[in-house]
Write a protein that holds these residues in place. Sequence first.
Motif, PDB file in Angstrom:
ATOM      1  N   ASP A 161       0.828  -1.208   0.000  1.00 21.31           N
ATOM      2  CA  ASP A 161       0.000   0.000   0.000  1.00 21.31           C
ATOM      3  C   ASP A 161       0.862   1.258   0.000  1.00 21.31           C
ATOM      4  OD1 ASP A 161      -2.312  -1.431  -0.064  1.00 21.31           O
ATOM      5  OD2 ASP A 161      -2.672  -1.330   2.099  1.00 21.31           O
ATOM      6  N   ASN A 162       1.933   1.248   0.785  1.00 26.26           N
ATOM      7  CA  ASN A 162       2.823   2.406   0.830  1.00 26.26           C
ATOM      8  C   ASN A 162       3.516   2.631  -0.511  1.00 26.26           C
ATOM      9  OD1 ASN A 162       2.204   2.938   3.466  1.00 26.26           O
ATOM     10  ND2 ASN A 162       3.952   1.816   4.294  1.00 26.26           N
ATOM     11  N   LEU A 163       3.942   1.545  -1.160  1.00 26.15           N
ATOM     12  CA  LEU A 163       4.568   1.686  -2.475  1.00 26.15           C
ATOM     13  C   LEU A 163       3.576   2.218  -3.496  1.00 26.15           C
ATOM     14  CD1 LEU A 163       6.738  -1.528  -2.749  1.00 26.15           C
ATOM     15  CD2 LEU A 163       7.539   0.816  -2.616  1.00 26.15           C
ATOM     16  N   LYS A 164       2.360   1.726  -3.449  1.00 26.82           N
ATOM     17  CA  LYS A 164       1.339   2.198  -4.388  1.00 26.82           C
ATOM     18  C   LYS A 164       1.067   3.688  -4.169  1.00 26.82           C
ATOM     19  CE  LYS A 164      -2.939   1.365  -3.681  1.00 26.82           C
ATOM     20  NZ  LYS A 164      -4.237   0.736  -3.454  1.00 26.82           N
ATOM     21  N   ASP A 165       0.944   4.093  -2.912  1.00 22.86           N
ATOM     22  CA  ASP A 165       0.714   5.515  -2.614  1.00 22.86           C
ATOM     23  C   ASP A 165       1.896   6.374  -3.050  1.00 22.86           C
ATOM     24  OD1 ASP A 165      -1.756   4.935  -1.580  1.00 22.86           O
ATOM     25  OD2 ASP A 165      -1.053   4.880   0.507  1.00 22.86           O
ATOM     26  N   TYR A 166       3.113   5.860  -2.820  1.00 20.97           N
ATOM     27  CA  TYR A 166       4.309   6.616  -3.193  1.00 20.97           C
ATOM     28  C   TYR A 166       4.351   6.844  -4.708  1.00 20.97           C
ATOM     29  CZ  TYR A 166       9.185   7.599  -4.230  1.00 20.97           C
ATOM     30  OH  TYR A 166      10.325   8.149  -4.720  1.00 20.97           O
ATOM     31  N   TYR A 167       4.161   5.782  -5.474  1.00 20.04           N
ATOM     32  CA  TYR A 167       4.225   5.941  -6.926  1.00 20.04           C
ATOM     33  C   TYR A 167       3.053   6.741  -7.452  1.00 20.04           C
ATOM     34  CZ  TYR A 167       8.272   2.968  -7.253  1.00 20.04           C
ATOM     35  OH  TYR A 167       9.531   2.473  -7.136  1.00 20.04           O
ATOM     36  N   TYR A 168       1.911   6.642  -6.823  1.00 22.31           N
ATOM     37  CA  TYR A 168       0.767   7.462  -7.214  1.00 22.31           C
ATOM     38  C   TYR A 168       1.093   8.943  -7.007  1.00 22.31           C
ATOM     39  CZ  TYR A 168      -3.973   9.315  -7.333  1.00 22.31           C
ATOM     40  OH  TYR A 168      -5.080  10.045  -7.630  1.00 22.31           O
ATOM     41  N   GLN A 169       1.687   9.276  -5.860  1.00 17.23           N
ATOM     42  CA  GLN A 169       2.063  10.666  -5.593  1.00 17.23           C
ATOM     43  C   GLN A 169       3.150  11.145  -6.562  1.00 17.23           C
ATOM     44  OE1 GLN A 169       0.575  12.793  -3.694  1.00 17.23           O
ATOM     45  NE2 GLN A 169      -0.870  11.244  -2.984  1.00 17.23           N
ATOM     46  N   GLU A 170       4.096  10.274  -6.900  1.00 18.30           N
ATOM     47  CA  GLU A 170       5.144  10.634  -7.858  1.00 18.30           C
ATOM     48  C   GLU A 170       4.562  10.911  -9.233  1.00 18.30           C
ATOM     49  OE1 GLU A 170       8.539  11.098  -7.672  1.00 18.30           O
ATOM     50  OE2 GLU A 170       8.148  11.134  -5.520  1.00 18.30           O
ATOM     51  N   ILE A 171       3.627  10.089  -9.660  1.00 20.75           N
ATOM     52  CA  ILE A 171       2.993  10.289 -10.972  1.00 20.75           C
ATOM     53  C   ILE A 171       2.211  11.603 -10.972  1.00 20.75           C
ATOM     54  CG2 ILE A 171       1.179   9.415 -12.512  1.00 20.75           C
ATOM     55  CD1 ILE A 171       2.177   6.586 -11.749  1.00 20.75           C
ATOM     56  N   ILE A 172       1.474  11.875  -9.910  1.00 23.29           N
ATOM     57  CA  ILE A 172       0.695  13.121  -9.825  1.00 23.29           C
ATOM     58  C   ILE A 172       1.627  14.332  -9.844  1.00 23.29           C
ATOM     59  CG2 ILE A 172      -0.814  14.489  -8.323  1.00 23.29           C
ATOM     60  CD1 ILE A 172      -2.261  12.237  -9.721  1.00 23.29           C
ATOM     61  N   SER A 173       2.733  14.252  -9.105  1.00 20.63           N
ATOM     62  CA  SER A 173       3.654  15.398  -9.084  1.00 20.63           C
ATOM     63  C   SER A 173       4.329  15.603 -10.441  1.00 20.63           C
ATOM     64  CB  SER A 173       4.689  15.229  -7.982  1.00 20.63           C
ATOM     65  OG  SER A 173       5.533  14.140  -8.268  1.00 20.63           O
ATOM     66  N   GLU A 174       4.636  14.511 -11.156  1.00 18.97           N
ATOM     67  CA  GLU A 174       5.227  14.641 -12.496  1.00 18.97           C
ATOM     68  C   GLU A 174       4.222  15.240 -13.484  1.00 18.97           C
ATOM     69  OE1 GLU A 174       8.266  14.101 -13.839  1.00 18.97           O
ATOM     70  OE2 GLU A 174       8.980  13.850 -11.784  1.00 18.97           O
ATOM     71  N   ILE A 175       2.984  14.848 -13.375  1.00 16.90           N
ATOM     72  CA  ILE A 175       1.950  15.402 -14.265  1.00 16.90           C
ATOM     73  C   ILE A 175       1.767  16.896 -13.996  1.00 16.90           C
ATOM     74  CG2 ILE A 175      -0.515  15.347 -14.788  1.00 16.90           C
ATOM     75  CD1 ILE A 175      -0.380  12.306 -14.461  1.00 16.90           C
ATOM     76  N   ARG A 176       1.764  17.281 -12.743  1.00 18.38           N
ATOM     77  CA  ARG A 176       1.569  18.683 -12.386  1.00 18.38           C
ATOM     78  C   ARG A 176       2.769  19.548 -12.766  1.00 18.38           C
ATOM     79  NH1 ARG A 176      -1.275  17.953  -6.492  1.00 18.38           N
ATOM     80  NH2 ARG A 176      -3.295  17.311  -7.328  1.00 18.38           N
ATOM     81  N   SER A 177       3.948  18.967 -12.741  1.00 20.49           N
ATOM     82  CA  SER A 177       5.140  19.754 -13.043  1.00 20.49           C
ATOM     83  C   SER A 177       5.301  20.023 -14.543  1.00 20.49           C
ATOM     84  CB  SER A 177       6.388  19.082 -12.491  1.00 20.49           C
ATOM     85  OG  SER A 177       6.638  17.889 -13.215  1.00 20.49           O
ATOM     86  N   GLU A 178       4.663  19.247 -15.367  1.00 24.45           N
ATOM     87  CA  GLU A 178       4.809  19.453 -16.823  1.00 24.45           C
ATOM     88  C   GLU A 178       3.846  20.445 -17.369  1.00 24.45           C
ATOM     89  OE1 GLU A 178       4.653  15.704 -18.772  1.00 24.45           O
ATOM     90  OE2 GLU A 178       6.565  15.067 -17.966  1.00 24.45           O
TER      91      GLU A 178
END
Length: 58
Positions: free
Chosen positions: A41-58
């Motif tokens: 669950d922690n890994l899923k949340d971590y990668y979900y947050q990373e994907i969201i931050s990458e989408i927002r930064s572009e």
Amino acid sequence: MKFFRSDDGLMFPFALILLAIVLFYVGSYSVRYTVKLNTLDNLKDYYYQEIISEIRSE
């Protein structure tokens, strides 16, 4: 071969030790499974947050 009866006085300590061993193994496996689920669950949340931050930064 001697058969042990429950009124011999030996069955209760043997059953208690056997119950303690079974509870120990069941407890250790349940803790391992819970830790594994929390890790996934922690890994899923971590990668979900990373994907969201990458989408927002572009």
